[in-house]
Design a protein around this motif. Sequence first.
Motif, short mmCIF file in Angstrom:
data_model
loop_
_atom_site.label_atom_id
_atom_site.label_comp_id
_atom_site.label_asym_id
_atom_site.label_seq_id
_atom_site.Cartn_x
_atom_site.Cartn_y
_atom_site.Cartn_z
N GLY A 1 -3.77 3.01 -1.10
CA GLY A 1 -2.90 4.20 -1.11
C GLY A 1 -3.83 5.68 -1.05
O GLY A 1 -3.42 6.58 -0.25
N THR A 2 -4.41 5.57 -1.97
CA THR A 2 -5.65 6.97 -2.14
C THR A 2 -6.37 7.04 -0.93
O THR A 2 -6.46 8.20 -0.41
CB THR A 2 -6.58 6.58 -3.41
N ASP B 1 -3.91 8.49 1.77
CA ASP B 1 -3.53 9.69 1.50
C ASP B 1 -4.81 10.78 1.92
O ASP B 1 -4.43 11.68 2.57
CB ASP B 1 -3.18 10.00 -0.09
N THR C 1 6.53 9.22 -4.49
CA THR C 1 5.09 9.67 -4.04
C THR C 1 4.91 8.54 -2.96
O THR C 1 4.52 8.97 -1.94
CB THR C 1 4.41 9.44 -5.27
N ARG D 1 4.22 8.84 1.11
CA ARG D 1 3.07 8.38 1.59
C ARG D 1 3.65 7.54 2.97
O ARG D 1 2.95 7.69 4.05
CB ARG D 1 2.33 7.34 0.73
N ARG E 1 4.64 9.96 5.80
CA ARG E 1 3.30 10.59 6.46
C ARG E 1 2.50 9.63 7.41
O ARG E 1 2.28 9.85 8.41
CB ARG E 1 2.48 11.17 5.33
N TRP E 2 2.52 8.34 6.76
CA TRP E 2 1.59 7.29 7.67
C TRP E 2 2.55 7.30 9.05
O TRP E 2 1.80 6.91 9.91
CB TRP E 2 1.76 6.05 6.84
#
Length: 208
Positions: A5-6, A9, A55, A59, A62-63
């Motif tokens: 995930g990091t 992002d 959060t 994510r 956005r993906w």
Amino acid sequence: LQGIGTLMDSWLDVNPAPMGINWTSALECAIRLINWSAAWSLVGGWQSELFDGPTGERRRTRWLHSIYAHCRFIRRYLSRHSSANNHLIGELAGLFIATTTWPYWPEFDRFARYSRLELERELLKQTIDERILMSVLRRAVPPPFLELVAATPPWSERPRVLARVVLIPRSPRSLSLRLIPQLSWRELADVAAAPWVPAGVRLRAEAL
């Protein structure tokens, strides 16, 4: 999982569509989508813990927005001139895999039909390096792409390629059983020894 995930992002932060060096090549975008399709499957798809909470939902949104932008970019900038060779096959493969992995927009149904027809035409017309196709088949590609490869000459006539289709964990059982009789003894042994292959498919391979 949170490490993935990091990384995602971070990539989305510095690569907003269609800005930057990572938005200059349709082939690069297609390869990225093939890898993202595998990652999406590995993390658990839509219901992944990666998308839990506000959060996580942001994510995922956005993906998906980036995936949509990738597909639009590829469709607009397909290689049609000097690079209309393996570049075009890679771009069409990425578009087809993406539109069948994420069928969340009405437009993607049209993109999927178009990319499949064009991919069939190019696979028949061009001489693609088998190593490139085998590399794609080592990823978690969706079943429609496996069906396409298994039905398109010359790949439908090559036991090594068909065995790779059977060995993919997401390969439909009905497709695998249909392909088993076309494999050589070496490929049959590989299938019979693969614990992730459905038991019925392994038994069929052992019986031949």
